[in-house]
Enzyme design. Structure first.
Site, PDB file in Angstrom:
ATOM      1  NE  ARG A 174      -2.738   7.547  -1.730  1.00 38.52           N
ATOM      2  CZ  ARG A 174      -2.938   6.374  -2.326  1.00 38.52           C
ATOM      3  NH1 ARG A 174      -2.889   6.287  -3.641  1.00 38.52           N
ATOM      4  NH2 ARG A 174      -3.172   5.297  -1.612  1.00 38.52           N
ATOM      5  CG  HIS A 177      -1.990   0.985   1.240  1.00 38.39           C
ATOM      6  ND1 HIS A 177      -1.761   2.343   1.345  1.00 38.39           N
ATOM      7  CD2 HIS A 177      -3.333   0.845   1.141  1.00 38.39           C
ATOM      8  CE1 HIS A 177      -2.927   2.980   1.309  1.00 38.39           C
ATOM      9  NE2 HIS A 177      -3.894   2.098   1.194  1.00 38.39           N
TER      10      HIS A 177
END
Lengths: 647, 241
Positions: A273, A257
């Protein structure tokens, strides 16, 4: 030895396990759930960002439907997934989200009117249609064409798990917590339950059932440096590998990740994000648009992690006492947003690294996060080669994720698979007789007792924690984002030594009860062997696909490697056996993902030729017949309307 | 120069014959950003292999690792040793059944609490897979979420004077759970049902209002607000009777 019987034994009380249990209990079956920890502490609770489902209620989800979700998922998988399974998932995800709303999840809802948001890093105003006011809303996630990720702030796993566990309470399904299944009871290709060790007092018990379901989550902790909870040590996948007959699929497909925080490796959600957070380098320069002009920070996780590592290798990382990292910039999202929709993230940054994301940059680096691979099952969740054994959730290779899963797809998978596979488990249990073979159970328990005796009283010399740390170090160093033949060979050689060391462990305390060191020692052989299957699978796969990236074989090779790795370990003292099977029926032919910029070697077969070998190819590897014919749930070429509509 | 920390840890293994509760001391060199999670792992791996304690997420999310740290109930994973003196005393949470050393059985207590309160949406409606979801105002969803954020760590119960002397008291976690369903329009339970559940000494009237729960809650749940809401609601119900 106490023997506890039920119709269905579910090992693991996270979302996948509990949803399966509910499906079976609804059919009037007697269900028993085992869990390492109280159910609400399961790792499902740590999932933050959300669950993908094409509800298309938000204006940013306009035009979305299960076919578009399916397209994103297949591309995300780098064509490594079973497209029919991805279809079953995408079609059922909206139903599952609505059902969870009915059960009580307080999903965030559409608010009509103008909303201030960030799109591709820029401030924007969107206008939500008041017609959809009050319906389940969604946020952006990586690798998706639409805003599709349903959420409750950044505590989605928590609320969904609490709601699911409330259902378990309501239905009166028993959960025996602090129980660890350590060996399956099986003979002649039929599984009848598991030998279980109590983590309360060390008692060994047999749980016997018509159907046994493994839903124990991933094996991230084998990597040492992982976002996973510390209980995710691959105990469930080891149960399957230990049988010698059930294969694990695609163990080399390991997700890293992009945003584990430094230090501590705790995850901050992709929702950061999705909601507009940016990645910056040592010069506080936003570098992702240079690599991925289209998706930027929201390409798929494999791609973003690779680009981050690539950028750090160019000398653009930030040096720290804890190694190199990059920055996640959330400052522009503002205090209101960070203290509501990203509150867990805010708390994690404040408490664990003393960084205030409202005013400061958050240090992040790519960190092991998810295992796409696991116990290989057919589309009903039924394990290969072992009737009566089912698996689902992260522990399974069902296989909707292929070589890279999209954010928000795994949390959704737990609930969707629980719904779909749960019915199949129930169907199986309803037509099966309970087989209580006490001799067989006793024999299996005896093997575990001998193992414990040798760990406690034998003449071993190895310290279990040192072996565990070494396995993690090897995987993190050689079997991570960038892989090479040379590095992987070193990993394989080194891990072989760790398997030998694991067999030579001596537990330093004979304290009765939970004996924490004995618990770890009982897992260490499984951890070492699974680490080996990951490294060896990665060494043998001479191509790059999704999260499996070989610097020496950078192209995705659909002519030779459009397949799934299967590994079994028939002789405990010998080598594992590797085989390959077709990924499943192809509907969307292999093509460009639209991000990542990799090279491709085209397939030499036609799609029809490929599809002809799917059924016989998988059956030959031990796939049990699913309740419906292969392809029954795959509406052929439904995607054409979507793609052609776009062009 | 780093400090040398002394951890004084409560030790007792109920499965061991003749074991007596006692305190053992362990010394550890402090490293930067050391938290109690890492410290306990270091102690177990290097000095006390039989030491029992619970961690799962190690990120302040799962609620497993609540314990008494220098007399205060809190999450061990997110407690930095740099915020503590050289001597750190670790005790298991009071109130809950002790499983061994620092490990207590919060899971069973919370399950029983959930069963007692029938902690689920009570509705006559059947789920229709073909139908659109029922609408809910986003502000209502957020309000439910505020109470739903409880991680069942047990700190509030451990810090509650009433709970220590009156073991049937629902405590802040239980009352907050009631609030969560009271706020939820999907729950069809009527005033009478709520009244019976809440208006007892085990419920809202058992609370002496000292609010240690609010001080120690690691998730900063709006407990004051929730209790006030429940009290108002119950008073209203009583008047209506």
């Amino acid at each position: 030895m106490r023997v506890i019987t039920s119709d269905v034994l579910v090992i693991g009380a996270g979302l996948a396990g509990e949803r399966t249990a509910i499906a079976c209990a609804k059919e009037g079956l007697d269900v028993m759930i085992l869990s390492l920890v109280p159910p609400r502490r399961s790792h499902s609770s740590a999932a933050q960002g959300g669950m993908q489902a094409a509800l298309a209620n938000s204006v940013m989800g306009e035009g979305d439907n299960p076919t578009v979700h399916w397209l994103d998922t297949v591309k995300g998988s780098d064509w490594g997934c079973d497209q029919e399974v991805a279809r079953i998932f995408a079609d059922n995800a909206p139903i599952a989200m609505r059902e969870m709303a009915h059960f009580g999840v307080p999903w965030n809802r559409v608010k009509g009117g103008e909303q201030q948001v960030f799109i591709k890093g820029k401030k924007a105003t969107i206008t939500e249609d008041s017609v959809n006011e009050g319906l389940i809303t969604a946020r952006a996630f990586g690798g998706t064409a639409k805003w599709r990720t349903c959420y409750t702030a950044d505590g989605t796993g928590h609320t969904v798990l609490y709601t699911m566990d409330n259902m378990v309470l309501q239905m009166g399904i028993p959960v025996h917590d602090r129980m660890e299944a350590i060996r399956l009871i099986h003979r002649d290709g039929r599984c009848i339950g598991a030998i279980v060790r109590s983590l309360r007092d060390g008692e060994i018990l047999a749980y016997v059932a018509k159907a046994t379901v493994i839903a124990t989550g991933g094996y991230g902790r084998i990597y040492g440096e992982s976002t996973n909870a510390i209980i995710n040590e691959g105990t469930g996948s080891w149960l399957a590998l230990q049988t010698g007959i059930v294969p694990l699929g695609n163990m080399e497909a390991v997700q890293v990740h992009p945003t584990g925080i430094v230090p501590t490796d705790i995850l901050v959600t992709e929702g950061c994000r999705g909601d507009g957070g940016l990645l910056l380098d040592v010069d506080e320069y936003r570098f992702m648009p240079d690599y991925e002009p289209e998706k930027m920070e929201l390409a798929s996780r494999d791609v973003v992690s690779r680009r981050m590592k690539e950028h750090m290798l160019k000398g653009k990382g930030v040096k720290s006492d804890y190694g190199e990292h990059l920055w996640l910039d959330l400052r522009h999202l503002g205090e209101q947003h960070l203290k509501t929709k990203l509150r867990e993230v805010y708390d994690i940054c404040m408490y664990f690294i003393g960084v205030n994301p409202i005013t400061e940059l958050v240090p992040v680096r790519p960190t092991q996060h998810y295992s796409m691979g696991g116990i290989r099952v057919n589309k009903d969740g039924h394990a290969y080669n072992l009737e009566g054994l089912f698996a689902l959730g992260e522990v399974a290779c069902w296989d909707m994720h292929g070589f890279n899963r999209l954010g928000g797809n795994s949390l959704a998978e737990t609930v969707v698979a629980g719904m779909v596979i749960g019915k199949e488990v129930a169907k199986y249990a309803l037509q099966t007789d309970l087989s209580i073979e006490l001799g067989l159970a006793e024999e299996a328990a005896q093997m575990e007792r001998r193992k414990m005796d040798s760990l406690l009283n034998g003449d071993g010399t190895e310290n279990v924690y040192e072996v565990r740390d070494e396995i993690g170090r090897i995987l993190t160093k050689y079997v991570h984002i960038f892989r090479t033949g040379e590095g992987l060979q070193t990993a394989v050689d080194e891990l072989k030594k760790q398997i030998e060391r694991a067999k030579n462990v001596k537990v330093r305390t004979t304290a009765p009860g939970m004996n924490p060191e004995l618990s770890t020692a009982l897992r260490i052989e499984g951890m070492a062997k699974q680490a080996y299957t990951i490294a060896k699978g990665a060494l043998d796969r001479t191509e790059s696909r999704g999260a499996h990236y070989r610097e020496d074989y950078p192209a995705r090779d659909d002519s030779n490697w459009l397949n799934r790795t299967l590994v079994r370990w028939p002789d405990p003292d010998g080598e594992p056996v590797y085989e390959y099977e077709p990924v499943g029926l192809l509907d969307l032919p292999p093509g460009d993902r639209g991000y990542g910029g990799g090279q491709m070697i085209d397939m030499t077969k036609t799609v029809d030729e490929y599809n002809e070998q799917v059924d016989p190819g998988q059956t030959a590897k031990g796939r049990l017949s699913p309740s419906e014919a292969t392809g029954a749930r795959l509406p052929k070429e439904a995607w054409r309307a979507e793609l052609e509509g776009k062009e | 120069m780093g400090r040398t920390l002394t951890f004084k840890i409560f030790r007792y293994n109920p499965t061991k014959d003749n074991d007596q509760p006692h305190i053992e001391a362990y010394r550890l060199e402090e490293i930067p950003r050391l938290n109690v999670f890492s410290a306990l792992n270091m102690i177990r791996e290097q000095q006390a292999p039989d030491l029992m304690y619970d961690f799962v997420c190690r990120a302040g999310i799962c609620g497993s690792c609540a314990m008494m740290i220098n007399g205060r109930p809190t999450l061990a994973c997110r407690t930095l040793t740099s915020d503590l003196p050289d001597t750190i005393e670790l005790f298991p949470l009071p109130f809950f059944k002790l499983l061994g050393d620092l490990s207590v059985d919060t899971g069973v207590w919370f399950r029983e609490m959930g069963e007692r309160l029938e902690s689920w949406i009570h509705t006559q409606k059947q789920f229709d897979p073909e139908a659109q979801e029922e609408r809910m105002d986003n502000a209502t969803a957020n309000k439910i979420y505020e109470s739903e954020r409880c991680i069942e760590c047990g700190c509030c119960i451990a810090g509650c004077a009433t709970a220590q002397v009156y073991p049937d008291f629902l405590g802040a976690a239980g009352l907050n759970r009631i609030g969560r369903f009271l706020f939820d329009p999907r729950d069809e339970r009527g005033d009478q049902e709520w009244f019976e559940l809440v208006s007892t000494d085990e419920g809202v009237f058992g609370c002496l209002g000292m609010m240690a729960c609010d001080d120690v809650c690691p998730k900063d749940l709006p407990l004051l607000e929730v209790f006030a809401y429940i009290r108002r609601k119950v008073s209203g119900m009583a008047l209506a009777k």
